[in-house]
Scaffold this active site. Structure first.
Site, PDB file in Angstrom:
ATOM      1  N   CYS A 171      -0.702   1.865  -4.963  1.00  0.00           N
ATOM      2  CA  CYS A 171      -1.412   3.088  -5.309  1.00  0.00           C
ATOM      3  C   CYS A 171      -0.377   4.206  -5.468  1.00  0.00           C
ATOM      4  O   CYS A 171       0.618   4.232  -4.735  1.00  0.00           O
ATOM      5  CB  CYS A 171      -2.401   3.462  -4.219  1.00  0.00           C
ATOM      6  N   HIS A 196       0.844  -1.190   0.000  1.00  0.00           N
ATOM      7  CA  HIS A 196       0.000   0.000   0.000  1.00  0.00           C
ATOM      8  C   HIS A 196       0.874   1.234   0.000  1.00  0.00           C
ATOM      9  O   HIS A 196       1.660   1.441   0.912  1.00  0.00           O
ATOM     10  CB  HIS A 196      -0.910   0.000   1.234  1.00  0.00           C
TER      11      HIS A 196
END
Lengths: 518, 375
Positions: free
Chosen positions: B202, B160
């Protein structure tokens, strides 16, 4: 009526005084204690590295090295003048061809006097061939593969034509030291090395872990006389002791299949391993070859194919020795038993069978270490290898130190602990000592081992564990970290300070009011 | 399984029909190979997430592990960092397995896998130490990135991320500057020939924008302010099993064989917005070669050239014998002159360095002060 008013007044002024003193003390303490505390706990320690010394040494070290290799000529009395003429002939020819080596590398021709050991020193002997006795005789030379001695066979016609020094020069510069001159010249000129050659060579280390592995494809018991075979290896390792050291391990691995299946060739009635499949022959995944050793490993594999049990050979295509070399890794030999294996008998590989294999591995070891291909004598080869490795090690350690300094200058946040500085100094120390042993004593063994130390120390300085710049903090992150820490203290001090200011202003205003009313 | 075999089938049909656009001829291939100039391949594969809901990150990294291993990089040259809490997670309906596709054709955990850094060892510190090789002297070789100037390194990160950072297991995060500086240190110490940096998080593209060292090729799955999406979920497992970017990378790499001559630009052609649903980024300005000249096997494979038949005779014999033919025995060589070594006074690596001492004194002082005020 006035007395209570004055007492409250004096009490109030007393309170204000105390409050002001407290604020002042806190302020002073914050500035004189807090600030240095914060600074000393948050600044990164950066030891001062000897930048200047490293840079000058790195730029000039090739001018500070002087190889003068002594070569002893065994010549009869009365011909001493020959040495000086031979010396000038050698120098002239060498520096005309390689001007970059001037002052850096040269031969020092001396007369052989007293006892010299041809195991230790370069000795040249002359042998005069009697032309009358043998019509076809011509000049010859013999570099002993067992020692550092060379014998030149001279014909009388050569001596009469005054061409002995020319002959001597060719033997010395081309045959004995040819490869050394070539490699050193490349090093000094910083020429791009011929890539294929160096790619085979395993990176230098002062000590290697050598692992002999016997791999069989099934689970049938197998024995090998590896201890005795290793004893044969010992003198070869011993000859390399100036250059590097070895620790030796052996193992037998069962159920080891190659990663690609070997195809059977009916024409030759044998299993053939094609050159294309060799690169994927070693099954890195399944074969237990990782030694978990701190030292770099040189692997020597003896592969014992299952086809041996059927009396069928497994052959590497286009290889006369049935072996191959994996660059920077090790050597592999496919072993075919000459004799058929009796059913239910334990296979044992005898010392006599291992001897030719060890011969192959020796050759591969020399290739992996980067020894020159000529002359044959291992003594001379190791000498040349050590001298070249010495120059390389010095160059490499200085380069590492230079990179280290460049890094510490460009990365402001990285810490430079005291140990790094110590290792830098140790490395420089070793380099200087090695220079002294080379220039004053021409002691290549010690210079070499010192250069290895220098390399080790420079690597330790560079790879110092504490020199890890781990967390880059953007300024908003810093604020997020420090605000909860400094916020409570800061706000109390700030509010206290504000209160004192407001009090003071109020007092002044009251004083003005009082004046007006009076 | 069906899906991938279908693709292989399609491809082979197309290549037969069109004379294979992905194949270069031998001469071209040789020039291409000559350009890379590396002799060994390494891979660093990192999944920075923990917990069951991040199943896909572990599947991502194990899929790539499987691929590089299949293409020939030995386990000793693959550094695998992952939390490793999925296969034996109590929520896993298929204990001991990890799948990257709902068809459950390939058990990524089934084959021999060698995890180098597991669980709580997956930290920023260990990752930076790994890249810069700054360890204790007794750190095992199998857990170190022992690359040199001839090494090509493939680095894959998944987890992440956000703008210029990547989270490591909810505990700490690595910034783009840290990775850039680590690469610079590797470059200074000549620890790589070329690096192929791939990141699937991301806002992944923000991670490689700070790089400044040469010979790094970087790709990311999504640009700033964009998420990286998962490909599909497995209803039996109950979570997403792979990310889109990695899915299409793998889908392409499955068709590659050890001796393939397919170039990198063909892989990059797969990265379209339609496939990935975010904007993939490719950074080539630091890289010296044209992407169309770079073989995929330059980074994903390990083609080792061997030397056959350059063996010299009798070296052992002459090492073992004196000139007169007598053998040097095992004992007699010990009597030969041994070399002296010069000793150095080594600085002790234990004990405190000055900076540490100062900090400790300051800390004690501070604690004392606090105690004083508490009274």
């Amino acid at each position: 009526m006035t007395s209570p008013a004055t007492t409250t007044d004096s009490a109030r002024s007393n309170v204000t005084f105390i409050r002001r003193t407290i604020v002042a003390i806190v302020f002073v303490m914050l500035v004189s204690l807090g600030y240095p505390l914060v600074m000393s706990t948050t600044t990164v320690y950066r030891a001062e590295l000897p930048t200047q010394e490293v840079t000058t040494l790195a730029n000039n070290f090739k001018h500070e090295l002087h190889f003068r290799i002594p070569v002893f000529l065994d010549i009869p009395n009365g011909l001493e003048h020959f040495i000086s003429s031979a010396q000038s002939s050698v120098d002239e020819y060498l520096y005309a061809k390689h001007p970059e080596l001037k002052g850096f590398w040269g031969l020092d021709l001396q007369r052989l006097q007293g006892e010299k050991n041809e195991e230790e020193d370069y000795i040249l002997r002359f042998d005069i061939i009697d032309k009358d006795a043998n019509e076809d005789a011509s000049e010859s030379f013999f570099i002993s593969p067992f020692s550092r001695a060379t014998t030149l066979g001279l014909t009388t016609s050569l001596i009469n034509a005054n061409k002995v020094d020319e002959f001597l020069r060719i033997i010395l510069l081309d045959e004995i030291f040819g490869q050394e001159i070539q490699q050193l010249s490349n090093l000094v000129l910083e020429a791009p090395h011929p890539s294929l050659q160096t790619d085979v060579v395993i990176p230098y280390s002062p000590k290697y872990n050598v692992v002999f592995t016997l791999l069989t494809e099934n689970g049938k018991t197998i024995e090998w006389d590896i201890e005795k075979a290793i004893d044969l290896f010992q003198p070869a390792f011993h000859k390399l002791q100036h250059f590097t050291n070895f620790s030796i391990n052996t193992q037998i691995q069962y159920y080891s299949k190659p990663s690609t299946e070997i195809a059977f060739n009916e024409e030759q009635n044998s299993y053939i391993i094609t050159p294309e499949s060799l690169s994927t022959f070693i099954n890195f995944g399944d074969w237990n070859l990782i030694t978990h050793d701190i030292l770099p490993t040189i692997n020597f594999l003896v592969f014992f194919p299952e086809s041996n049990y059927d009396g069928i050979k497994t052959i590497i295509d286009k290889s006369s020795t049935n072996s191959f070399l994996v660059p920077q890794w090790g050597g592999v030999k496919i072993l075919n038993k000459d004799m058929p294996i009796l059913k239910d008998s334990t296979v044992s590989i005898h010392e006599d069978e291992l001897l030719p294999i060890m011969e192959i591995f020796t050759s591969q070891l020399y290739q992996l270490l980067g020894a020159p291909e000529a002359p044959k004598s291992p003594n001379i080869r190791v000498d040349i290898l050590s001298r070249i490795a010495f120059v390389k090690n010095i160059g490499k350690s200085l380069e590492t130190l230079k990179s280290l300094i460049k890094l510490t200058e460009s990365l402001n946040e990285i810490s430079v602990p005291e140990t790094t500085k110590n290792y830098v100094n140790l490395s420089l120390d070793a380099i200087k000592k090695s220079f002294a042993y080379l220039n004053n004593e021409q002691n290549y063994g010690l210079a070499m081992s010192l250069s290895a130390d220098a390399l080790k120390f420079s690597d330790k300085a560079f790879f110092e564990k504490e020199m890890v710049q781990q967390a880059y903090f953007p300024s908003e992150h810093k604020l997020a970290v420090f605000l909860p820490l400094l916020g409570p203290v800061g706000s109390i001090v700030f509010l206290g300070f504000l209160k004192v200011l407001l009090d003071r202003r109020k007092e002044k205003r009251d004083a003005v009011k009082r004046e007006k009313t009076e | 399984m069906k899906f991938s075999s279908l693709i292989v089938l399609c491809c082979s049909v197309i290549s037969l029909a069109l004379g294979s656009p992905q194949v270069v001829n031998t001469d071209e291939a040789e020039t291409v190979i000559a350009k890379s100039g590396h002799t060994n391949n390494w891979a660093v594969l990192v999944s920075t997430s923990r917990f069951w809901f991040n199943y896909r990150h572990m599947a991502n990294v194990l899929s790539l592990y499987r691929t590089v291993k299949r293409l020939g990089i030995p386990d000793s040259q693959i550094i695998l960092m992952l939390s490793d809490d999925i296969a034996c997670n109590p929520r896993n309906a298929f204990p001991g397995t990890v799948f990257n596709n709902m068809d459950q054709a390939i058990d990524l955990y089934g084959d021999l896998i060698e995890v180098d850094y597991r669980g709580y060892e997956v930290t920023v510190e260990n990752f930076v130490r790994l890249l810069t090789d700054r360890w204790d002297p007794d750190h095992p070789r199998s857990k170190r990135l022992l690359t040199d100037e001839n090494s090509n390194i493939f680095i894959y990160l998944t987890g992440h991320g956000g703008n210029e950072f990547l989270k490591f297991q909810d505990a700490d995060e690595i910034g783009s500057y840290d990775i850039a500086d680590a690469f610079e240190q590797m470059h200074e110490k000549k620890r790589y020939n070329e690096i192929f940096f791939m990141i699937d998080t991301c806002q992944a593209n923000t991670m490689y924008e700070r790089f400044y060292s040469p010979n790094i090729l970087a790709v990311g799955s999504s640009q700033i302010e964009e998420s990286s999406y998962s490909h599909h979920s497995d209803m039996d497992i109950g979570v997403a099993v792979i990310d889109r970017f990695t899915y299409y990378t793998l889908d392409f790499l499955e068709k590659i064989k050890t001796n393939s001559k397919v170039t990198m630009d063909k892989l990059f052609d797969e990265y379209t917005f339609e496939n990935i649903h975010s904007t993939p980024g490719i950074r080539t300005d630091l890289f010296n070669r044209e992407v169309k000249d770079v073989l995929l096997t330059d980074f994903f494979g390990n083609v080792q050239d061997v030397v056959v038949d350059e063996v010299e005779d009798d070296l052992l014999y002459i090492s073992n014998h004196y000139a007169n033919g007598t053998q040097i025995t095992h004992d007699s060589h010990k009597t030969l002159k041994a070399i002296n070594r010069v000793a150095f006074d080594l600085p002790s690596t234990e004990g405190f360095s000055t900076s540490k001492q100062g900090k400790i004194i300051a800390g004690v002082f501070l604690a004392g002060l606090i105690l004083l005020f508490l009274k």
